[in-house]
Design a protein around this motif. Structure first.
Motif, PDB file in Angstrom:
ATOM      1  N   TYR A  73       0.839  -1.204   0.000  1.00 57.32           N
ATOM      2  CA  TYR A  73       0.000   0.000   0.000  1.00 57.32           C
ATOM      3  C   TYR A  73       0.867   1.244   0.000  1.00 57.32           C
ATOM      4  O   TYR A  73       1.712   1.432   0.868  1.00 57.32           O
ATOM      5  N   HIS A 129       4.500  12.120   3.586  1.00 59.97           N
ATOM      6  CA  HIS A 129       5.211  12.558   4.785  1.00 59.97           C
ATOM      7  C   HIS A 129       4.570  12.010   6.049  1.00 59.97           C
ATOM      8  O   HIS A 129       5.251  11.642   6.991  1.00 59.97           O
ATOM      9  N   ALA A 130       3.248  11.961   6.059  1.00 60.30           N
ATOM     10  CA  ALA A 130       2.581  11.515   7.278  1.00 60.30           C
ATOM     11  C   ALA A 130       2.551   9.999   7.381  1.00 60.30           C
ATOM     12  O   ALA A 130       2.610   9.446   8.464  1.00 60.30           O
ATOM     13  N   GLU A 131       2.451   9.307   6.242  1.00 57.82           N
ATOM     14  CA  GLU A 131       2.207   7.867   6.330  1.00 57.82           C
ATOM     15  C   GLU A 131       3.135   7.001   5.498  1.00 57.82           C
ATOM     16  O   GLU A 131       3.095   5.786   5.600  1.00 57.82           O
ATOM     17  N   GLY A 132       3.947   7.635   4.656  1.00 53.58           N
ATOM     18  CA  GLY A 132       4.744   6.817   3.766  1.00 53.58           C
ATOM     19  C   GLY A 132       6.182   6.610   4.207  1.00 53.58           C
ATOM     20  O   GLY A 132       6.730   5.523   4.094  1.00 53.58           O
ATOM     21  N   LEU A 133       6.774   7.680   4.721  1.00 54.01           N
ATOM     22  CA  LEU A 133       8.211   7.668   4.903  1.00 54.01           C
ATOM     23  C   LEU A 133       8.584   7.859   6.369  1.00 54.01           C
ATOM     24  O   LEU A 133       7.910   8.556   7.102  1.00 54.01           O
ATOM     25  N   VAL A 134       9.672   7.212   6.791  1.00 51.88           N
ATOM     26  CA  VAL A 134      10.250   7.544   8.098  1.00 51.88           C
ATOM     27  C   VAL A 134      11.456   8.421   7.797  1.00 51.88           C
ATOM     28  O   VAL A 134      12.518   7.926   7.446  1.00 51.88           O
ATOM     29  N   PRO A 135      11.296   9.737   7.905  1.00 47.43           N
ATOM     30  CA  PRO A 135      12.324  10.638   7.391  1.00 47.43           C
ATOM     31  C   PRO A 135      13.688  10.483   8.064  1.00 47.43           C
ATOM     32  O   PRO A 135      14.707  10.649   7.412  1.00 47.43           O
ATOM     33  N   LEU A 136      13.698  10.152   9.362  1.00 49.40           N
ATOM     34  CA  LEU A 136      14.980  10.049  10.067  1.00 49.40           C
ATOM     35  C   LEU A 136      15.765   8.810   9.652  1.00 49.40           C
ATOM     36  O   LEU A 136      16.983   8.796   9.709  1.00 49.40           O
ATOM     37  N   LEU A 137      15.045   7.770   9.261  1.00 44.57           N
ATOM     38  CA  LEU A 137      15.734   6.539   8.892  1.00 44.57           C
ATOM     39  C   LEU A 137      16.296   6.650   7.489  1.00 44.57           C
ATOM     40  O   LEU A 137      15.790   7.404   6.656  1.00 44.57           O
TER      41      LEU A 137
END
Lengths: 324, 530, 344
Positions: free
Chosen positions: B360, B366-374
């Motif tokens: 999915y 930004h809110a649900e797709g990606l973990v920005p820090l990782l």
């Protein structure tokens, strides 16, 4: 009925039920001396809780309040030994509190640190400073020094017909705080940044400035509270404020000031402080160990925050259903 | 302390003087309020608005339509001072003006009502309306004056509002009214509404339309941005259509009809999809949805999708598209109906569905797709620990190889495994998310607006990846608002409306125009009514 | 070459190590005792207790939470273990069963915090602060306000000739490494292993980085968060027993307010208090740093209580530095990408 009113009635109702239970089950609870004492105890906590309410309503939290009280307390006793006039010392206490609040606000709004960590750390700083300013004997050991018998600061420990000055000040401050929060633009802005910071900013509210004022007011309340308490105690023990940040948060939460911001008012904090101290007082009369005091403090916070979480969820569900 | 009575607002005196100086100058009823001439704007070399001539009169509802990226929002932002134009002239009531910021726009009487409303939930209607510009003396609010002023505004415009109601106890329609009232209190002469009905029910929308009619009759200009043709017919006196950063035309009330508008929006040169050659359908691999319902958002939805097929789901925002694929995936708990994959019932648990080969790609990266820090690697492997670990221990070698392969296969740039995913460009973030799923042996891929905020080059890469992926036998269900994308990529398109399927289009018959019409509730000859 | 060196010092780890070296140099001049072997031992022992707690709290911070109850948890764990050991006449089995019960209780308390945080979406710092008070109050109930004092010969438990749990500083094993330090090494190794090598560790980082994403890729965020709080509770419990063994007593002041030290180690070690960033190496470095600072203050006869002041300042300074470092690194990352783009 507005959810606000329901929440207020719940906390007042609980307070009344508790008072009734204690009065029935204990002969000593409902006599004038005990009530006056209870009100005196509540006042110190209550004043700090009112300050805390400003910060919490604005969406923050001030974990430095306890350390701040210790610091201001010792400084005020020092001033009294130097022969300063009592009124001036009270004023100085308030100003010192405001200064501490201002420093808190600087770290929160300028450096932009997480509020609870920044204020926790600053709390350490304030308690550390307390020891630096503490009285010492010739060998450098910390000693307790009382406010001199001749100091006019002692006059603030008096009472009017059995009701202590600090109680009167507490009620007056609560009313003033209530009026400030409900009648001034600053009050409106405080609620708005606590409820929805981004929208508030968009509507032209200066979020940082409001937040800063909130911390400064909190500092002022703490300063006032501790000066009066020191005058009552005749000195400022090093632990005069220890744990009070937590009790103040508990008082706010019990009264209906919701952690996260936007809800509650100083009257909630007043009711909460009264509730808290009545509970302690009543249980003390029952002969419960001091350990229960800590357990209850923690328990009350957990129960009250969980209750508010559930209560708010239920209210918004009900309102949503009605709106549709 | 915060004496702002002199700003934008009339003070307490305004309320006492009654209604005559309320907001709108009724004498200039027919005059042109705002005129834009030759507006030009470019962003880093890309022209987004070219030679735009545009005007709104007092006392008219002027609709602005165009596909996503046609330049509507750029135009609005220039009018409201969020962006500054590169060239062109703006006139308000015949005078040339420069609008540098929101406050300038406000002072000229231009107010925007955004999709996500700007009201404070804990405050009352009155407090919200006056927030930031209270009637106050040295910081002390004159609550009575403010309340009276709001009451008089409410009466003047005939709104059904209580000035003392707390916002979070009000429904969406009333909140919208309060927002409009706030604009009016700022003496708005032009109110810009951006998709105001997207979160309203049909009945609430009708209430809003009545409010808008009332405002028009009192001489206010309204600029109404919407994707919904039916609303536009219902409301507008004039309609401006934009396409590719240009104004395509202005239609008057009598001239507005669905076909003209859609043709203008899409452009005459684009016909239906040229036959890209039939794609192979794997009849032995299918997703079957029966009588699916979800709260009030989905009602009795039925469809079947096959392996090898890209099934497009069209329709407007709020039509239930997103909820549909979230229900299939398990991210939303369906309230009724059955979902089967290859004849076996689909679980309500995301975990089990992923193990069964589901993937999915959510709408909000930004809110649900990606973990920005990782880093990119972890963002890719995050959904595949079942394959990269045994007994809960991650096999590091396999993990690195897995991520490297995905980075290479899906051409993620820069090809650095250890880069924080949050620092990638939008397109490469999307490739990372897609890589997370495609690197697994997926049987069903669910996508929601897969190319929003992605530049054209990367977009084509993504299309190619999706096509190849489907050709290998997987089922792809893609929700999109981008008509060209639906036409280009889909083997079949189902258009949703109010929680139901409205029309079905099959390859060869899919045109942007018919998709747009169907989304607005107009049946077409190309489509098949459902 | 010079540039490289400067860049190495400028990096996060470079800064940390440089700072440590500077402190050591200053101490070498100010107080030569600092370099005595015995002093190292006392530093290590202090770090052992702190380090175990830091490892525990790290789990809760990684998922975007916080555990301010670690000090109190350590206190109650020590009190229960020693109370039971006392009632059994300080036998090995009594002590071990006391430990088991104490740790089980910490596990449950951690689970309660975790459940309150996840189930009702309450801020972790409030819940765990409340938990601190509840647990702290309960210590009185266990100890009745008195310290549990082990018999004079100390708490060395032997099975046959093998010392199972040796308390006196200096230890009793062949390598002469104090037992608490061995425990620390084991705990650190296990935590690092869990965070780096297992899927559970990966999931924690994902949850702390973006809980929505974690949920959408099938991670049971809430269950994992509760797990993190349970780990924090148990490790705090272990630390408490260690501390009590070293002090030779357990009671309400055991590990009181230690969460301040733990928090300080966390921020000094570069752990992002918002979650999703940081590791065992940083956290342990933080614990080391805190240990050395505390030791330095003791050597320079800074009053124990004034140390809170220093603690507060260090937390503020470290957080401020982390803040700017993070902003800086985002900028550096962008430049890196731009360069890579150009090269491509």
């Amino acid at each position: 009925m507005a959810s606000k009113t329901i929440r207020r009635m719940i906390s007042i109702g609980l307070l009344l039920i508790m008072v009734i239970i204690f009065s029935i089950s204990s002969d000593v609870f409902l006599n004038f001396g005990n009530i006056a004492n209870l009100l005196k105890d509540s006042a110190y906590l209550g004043l700090i809780a009112i300050g805390m309410a400003f910060v919490i309503i604005g969406g923050g939290v001030d974990l430095s309040a306890g350390g701040m009280a210790c610091l201001v307390g010792i400084l005020c006793v020092r001033m009294s030994t130097m022969g300063l006039n009592g009124f001036l010392i009270v004023l100085a206490g308030v100003i010192l509190g405001m200064l501490c609040g201002f420093i808190n606000a600087l770290f929160v709004t300028r450096v932009k640190l997480t509020e609870f960590v920044a204020t926790l750390a600053l709390g350490f700083v304030y308690s550390g400073l307390t020891l630096i300013f503490a009285f010492r004997d010739d060998r450098g050991t910390i000693t307790s020094v009382a406010i001199p018998k001749w100091s006019s600061l002692r006059a603030f420990a008096g009472n009017v017909g059995g009701i202590f000055y600090i109680t009167i000040v507490w009620i007056v401050v609560a009313v003033i705080a209530y009026i400030v929060l409900t009648r001034t633009t600053f009050g409106l802005h405080t609620y708005s940044i606590g409820s929805h910071a981004k929208s508030a900013q968009m509507s032209g509210v200066n979020n940082d400035r409001i937040k800063m004022l909130g911390y400064i007011i909190c500092g002022a309340c703490v300063g006032l509270a501790v000066v009066l308490q020191a005058s009552l105690l005749g000195s400022s023990p090093l632990n005069i404020g220890s744990g009070y940040e937590f009790q103040a948060i508990a008082a706010c939460v019990v009264g209906g000031v919701v952690l996260g911001g936007g809800k509650g008012d100083p009257i909630s904090a007043l009711v909460g402080a009264l509730f808290f101290k009545t509970l302690m007082n009543g249980l003390y009369k029952f002969g419960l160990a001091t350990s229960w005091e800590y357990i209850l403090q923690g328990g009350i916070i957990v129960v009250a925050t969980v209750f508010d979480a559930v209560f708010n969820r239920a209210t918004s569900k009900r309102l949503l259903a009605r709106a549709q | 302390m915060e004496d702002r009575t002199d700003k934008t607002y009339e003070g307490a005196g305004g309320a006492e003087n009654g209604n005559q100086n309320d907001t709108v100058n009724t004498e200039a009823n027919d005059g042109v309020f705002l005129e834009a001439k030759g507006i030009y704007k470019q962003f880093s070399g890309v022209t987004v608005l070219e030679d735009a001539d545009f005007s709104v009169n007092c006392g008219e509802v002027h609709a602005l339509m165009g596909e996503n990226g046609a330049g509507k929002s750029t135009l609005i932002k220039i009018i409201t001072g969020v962006y500054t134009k590169d060239a062109g002239e703006l006139y308000v009531e015949g005078k040339s003006v420069e609008i540098h910021n929101r406050q300038d726009a406000r002072n000229l009487g231009i107010q925007v009502i955004y999709q996500e409303l700007s009201l404070i939930p804990a405050l009352t209607v009155t407090e919200n309306i006056f927030l930031g510009a209270e009637t106050a003396k040295h910081g002390w609010m004159d609550k009575k004056a403010m309340r009276e002023r709001v009451q008089s505004l409410i009466e003047h415009y005939g709104f059904d509002l209580d000035p003392d109601a707390v916002v979070d106890t009000m429904g969406m329609a009333k909140r919208q009214m309060a927002e409009i009232l706030k604009a009016l209190a700022f003496k708005a002469k032009l109110i810009i509404m951006d998709e105001p009905t997207s979160s309203l029910s049909a009945a609430e929308s009708e209430k809003l339309f009545e409010t808008i009619d009332g405002l028009r009759n009192r001489g206010a200009g309204i600029l109404y941005i919407s994707h919904r043709l039916d609303e536009v017919y219902r409301l507008s006196d004039r309609l401006t259509v934009m396409r590719d950063g240009k104004i395509v035309g202005v239609l008057k009330k009598g001239e507005i009809d669905p076909h003209t508008v859609t043709t203008m929006m899409i452009g005459r040169d684009v016909a239906g999809d040229e036959d890209k050659g039939a794609t192979k359908r794997y009849e032995d691999h299918w997703l079957e949805v029966k009588n699916l319902s979800y709260s009030h958002m989905l009602k009795d939805v039925n469809f079947t999708a096959y392996g090898g097929e890209i099934l497009g789901i069209g329709g407007l925002v709020g039509s239930g598209r997103t909820e549909l694929i979230r229900c299939i995936y398990g991210a939303a708990k369906r309230s009724g109906g059955t979902i089967m994959l290859d004849g076996k019932p689909v679980s309500r648990s995301i975990r089990r569905n992923i193990r069964n080969g589901f993937g999915y790609v959510p709408e909000d990266r930004h809110a649900e797709g990606l973990v920005p820090l990782l880093n990119v690697e972890k963002n890719i492997t995050i959904a595949s620990y079942d394959k990269l670990s045994s007994a809960s221990l991650v096999n590091r070698r396999k993990e690195i190889a897995w991520a490297d392969k995905a980075i290479k296969d899906y051409d993620i740039r820069p090809p650095m495994r250890t880069l924080a995913a949050g620092s990638l460009s939008g397109g490469n973030q999307q490739k990372t998310i897609l890589g997370r799923w495609l690197s697994r042996d997926l049987r069903l891929l669910l996508l929601d607006e897969p190319t929003v905020g992605v530049d054209v080059g990367v977009k084509m890469d993504l299309y190619r990846l999706l096509r190849e992926f489907a050709d290998n036998g997987a089922i792809v269900v893609m929700v999109s608002s981008d008509l060209a994308e639906l036409v280009y990529l889909s083997d079949r398109v189902l258009v949703m409306r109010d929680g139901r399927f409205f029309e079905e289009f099959t390859r060869g018959n899919i045109t942007q125009e018919s998709l747009l019409l169907a989304a607005s509730g107009v049946h077409t000859e190309e489509g098949m009514s459902l | 070459m010079m540039k490289k060196a400067i860049r190495a010092i400028g990096s996060a780890w470079g800064q940390r190590i440089t700072l440590l070296v500077l402190i050591c140099i200053v101490m070498a001049i100010a107080e030569p005792v600092f370099f005595k072997l015995d002093n190292y031992k006392s530093i290590l022992l202090a770090i052992a207790v702190n380090g175990v707690m830091v490892c525990g709290m790290l789990f809760t911070v990684l998922v975007g939470g916080m555990d301010l109850s670690v000090g109190a948890m350590a206190g109650i764990s020590a009190s229960i273990a020693y109370r039971i050991a006392e009632s059994s006449g300080f036998t090995t089995s009594g002590f071990l069963s006391g430990c088991a019960l104490a740790l089980a209780l910490c596990l449950v308390a951690g689970a309660v915090s975790g459940l309150l945080v996840t189930r009702f979406a309450l801020p972790a710092f409030v819940v765990t602060l409340a938990m601190k008070y509840i647990v702290y109050g309960s210590i009185y109930l266990v100890t009745q306000g008195f310290f549990v004092l082990p018999p004079a010969h100390g708490l060395s438990y032997q099975v046959g000739n093998q010392i199972v749990f040796s308390i006196p500083v200096g230890g009793g094993n062949k390598l002469n490494i104090p037992m608490p330090v061995i425990i620390l090494i084991i705990v650190v190794a296990i935590c690092a292993f869990v965070l780096v090598k297992t899927t559970y560790g990966r999931k924690l980082y994902a949850i702390g980085g973006n809980k929505n994403v974690a949920n959408l890729v099938g991670i049971k965020s809430n269950a994992n968060i509760v797990g993190a709080f349970m780990i924090s509770g148990v490790l705090a419990g272990i630390a408490g027993i260690m501390l009590a063994s070293m002090n030779g007593q357990a009671g309400q002041t055991t590990a009181l307010n230690y969460e301040g030290n733990v928090l300080m180690a966390m921020v000094v070690g570069g752990v992002n208090l918002a979650g999703g960033e940081g590791g065992v190496a940083g956290a342990i470095f933080g614990a080391l740093f805190v240990g050395i600072i505390n030791n330095v203050m003791v050597l320079l006869s800074v009053e124990a209580t004034i140390q809170t002041f220093v603690r507060g300042i260090v937390i503020l300074a470290a957080m401020t530095l982390n803040m700017y470092a993070r902003r800086g690194s985002t900028g550096a990352m962008k430049i890196k990408i731009a360069k890579a783009d150009k090269a491509a």
